[in-house]
Design a protein around this motif. Sequence first.
Motif, short mmCIF file in Angstrom:
data_model
loop_
_atom_site.label_atom_id
_atom_site.label_comp_id
_atom_site.label_asym_id
_atom_site.label_seq_id
_atom_site.Cartn_x
_atom_site.Cartn_y
_atom_site.Cartn_z
N MET A 1 63.94 -18.94 81.91
CA MET A 1 62.85 -18.09 81.47
C MET A 1 63.31 -17.11 80.41
N ASP A 2 64.53 -16.55 80.55
CA ASP A 2 64.99 -15.54 79.61
C ASP A 2 65.09 -16.11 78.19
N ALA A 3 65.58 -17.36 78.04
CA ALA A 3 65.70 -17.96 76.72
C ALA A 3 64.33 -18.19 76.10
N LEU A 4 63.36 -18.65 76.90
CA LEU A 4 62.02 -18.89 76.39
C LEU A 4 61.41 -17.60 75.87
N TYR A 5 61.49 -16.54 76.66
CA TYR A 5 60.85 -15.29 76.25
C TYR A 5 61.67 -14.53 75.23
N ASP A 6 62.96 -14.80 75.11
CA ASP A 6 63.71 -14.28 73.97
C ASP A 6 63.17 -14.93 72.70
N GLN A 7 62.75 -16.20 72.82
CA GLN A 7 62.23 -16.95 71.67
C GLN A 7 60.88 -16.42 71.21
N ILE A 8 59.94 -16.17 72.15
CA ILE A 8 58.59 -15.78 71.76
C ILE A 8 58.36 -14.28 71.82
N GLY A 9 59.37 -13.55 72.27
CA GLY A 9 59.18 -12.13 72.51
C GLY A 9 58.91 -11.28 71.29
N SER A 10 59.38 -11.71 70.11
CA SER A 10 59.26 -10.86 68.92
C SER A 10 57.81 -10.55 68.56
N GLY A 11 56.90 -11.52 68.75
CA GLY A 11 55.50 -11.27 68.41
C GLY A 11 54.59 -11.22 69.62
N TYR A 12 55.18 -11.13 70.79
CA TYR A 12 54.44 -11.23 72.04
C TYR A 12 53.31 -10.21 72.13
N ASP A 13 53.59 -8.96 71.75
CA ASP A 13 52.60 -7.91 71.92
C ASP A 13 51.47 -7.95 70.91
N ARG A 37 57.43 4.46 95.55
CA ARG A 37 58.04 3.82 94.37
C ARG A 37 57.75 2.32 94.39
N TYR A 38 57.40 1.79 93.22
CA TYR A 38 57.00 0.40 93.12
C TYR A 38 57.75 -0.29 91.96
N VAL A 39 57.70 -1.63 91.96
CA VAL A 39 58.44 -2.37 90.94
C VAL A 39 57.56 -3.48 90.37
N ASP A 40 57.65 -3.65 89.05
CA ASP A 40 56.97 -4.73 88.34
C ASP A 40 58.00 -5.82 88.07
N VAL A 41 57.85 -6.93 88.76
CA VAL A 41 58.80 -8.04 88.71
C VAL A 41 58.50 -8.93 87.50
N ALA A 42 59.54 -9.27 86.72
CA ALA A 42 59.36 -10.06 85.50
C ALA A 42 58.32 -9.40 84.61
N CYS A 43 58.59 -8.16 84.25
CA CYS A 43 57.61 -7.28 83.60
C CYS A 43 57.37 -7.60 82.14
N ALA A 64 64.30 -10.68 82.93
CA ALA A 64 65.55 -11.37 82.58
C ALA A 64 65.72 -11.55 81.08
N SER A 65 64.67 -11.29 80.30
CA SER A 65 64.74 -11.47 78.85
C SER A 65 65.19 -10.18 78.18
N ALA A 66 66.33 -10.23 77.48
CA ALA A 66 66.84 -9.05 76.79
C ALA A 66 65.88 -8.60 75.70
N VAL A 85 64.69 -2.27 83.28
CA VAL A 85 65.99 -2.80 83.69
C VAL A 85 66.08 -4.28 83.32
N LEU A 86 67.20 -4.67 82.73
CA LEU A 86 67.48 -6.07 82.46
C LEU A 86 68.08 -6.69 83.72
N ALA A 87 67.37 -7.61 84.33
CA ALA A 87 67.85 -8.19 85.59
C ALA A 87 67.13 -9.50 85.86
N ASP A 88 67.82 -10.41 86.53
CA ASP A 88 67.25 -11.68 86.94
C ASP A 88 66.60 -11.53 88.31
N VAL A 89 65.45 -12.17 88.51
CA VAL A 89 64.72 -12.02 89.76
C VAL A 89 65.49 -12.55 90.96
N GLY A 90 66.44 -13.43 90.73
CA GLY A 90 67.21 -13.97 91.85
C GLY A 90 68.28 -13.04 92.37
N GLN A 91 68.67 -12.07 91.54
CA GLN A 91 69.73 -11.14 91.94
C GLN A 91 69.58 -9.86 91.13
#
Length: 264
Positions: A1-13, A37-43, A64-66, A85-91
Motif C-alpha cells: 500500500m505504501d508504494a501505491l500511495y507514494d505513487q499517487i500521493g502527489s496530487g491526491y488532495d 484519545r483516538y487514532v485514524d488508521v491509514a489516514c 505507511a506512505s511517507a 506518524v509514519l507507521a505500518d498498520v501491522g506493527q
Amino acid sequence: MDALYDQIGSGYDATRKPDPYIRDKLKALLRPVEGERYVDVACGTGNYTLSLAKAGVRIVGFDASARMIATARKKGRPSSHEGFVLADVGQTPFKSAAFDGAVCTLAIHHFPDLMAAFCEIGRLVHPVSGRLVLLTALPLQMKRYWLCRYFPTMLRRSWEQMPDMEKLVKALYVAGFPHIDTEPYEVTETLEDLFLYSGKHRPQLYLDAGFRAGISSFANLADAGEVAHGLDQLAKDIKSGAICDIIRSYSHKGGDYLFIRADR
C-alpha cells in the motif's frame, strides 16, 4: 500500500477532500468522549484526521506512505500534542491501549494481512470500551456499480481485493471486537470526497484524468486499453443520454459502501 500511495500521493488532495457527511457519521459512530484519545488508521494525507480534530475529537493519524504523511504534516497537527506518524498498520510504535477508539476510512482493502491489522488495532484501543469505526465497500456492493459496464476487469480486480462481510466479522471477532453494527451508505450527488464510486450520479467525472488519478483502482488495477475503450463508450453514452438508463439499470437497495462499528 505504501508504494501505491507514494505513487499517487502527489496530487491526491486535488480530488480527495473530507466529506462533511462522512466526517459527521464517523464521529457519531465513534461517540468520542472529551479528553479521550483516538487514532485514524491509514489516514492518508490526514483529511479526515484533521476534519475530526476540528470537530472536537482528540485524534492522531498514522499511515505507511511517507509521501502521504509528508503531505499531512504540511497541513498542520491534529492536536496540540501530536502530529502524524509514519507507521505500518501491522506493527505500530504506539503503546497498548494508547487510544479509546479508532477510525479507518476506505483503506482496509490495502492491508496485506487483515487479521494482523485488526489485531494490532485491537492492541491499540482500550480493552474494555474500545471501538473501531470503518468505512469500506463489500464485494457484493461493488458488483452492482454501473462502472462494471465500462471497466469490467478493473472492477473485478477491485472487488476481489475487498474483504467480504464474513471475513470482516471473523477478523474483528479474533481482534476482540465481537459486537458489530452496520449501516449502508449510498453515494449522493453532493459527495465531496471523490473516491471510486463518487461519480455514481456524475458520470462525466470519470472522463477527467485528474479525477481518475486520485483513485487507487484506476492507478493500480486498470489496464490502459480497457480504460481507453471504457472512456470512449462512456463519453458516447453521456452524449446520447443512454447513460441515464444504464445508471437506473444498476440501481439497488444494498448501499454503495458500508459503515461498520465494532465494539469490545
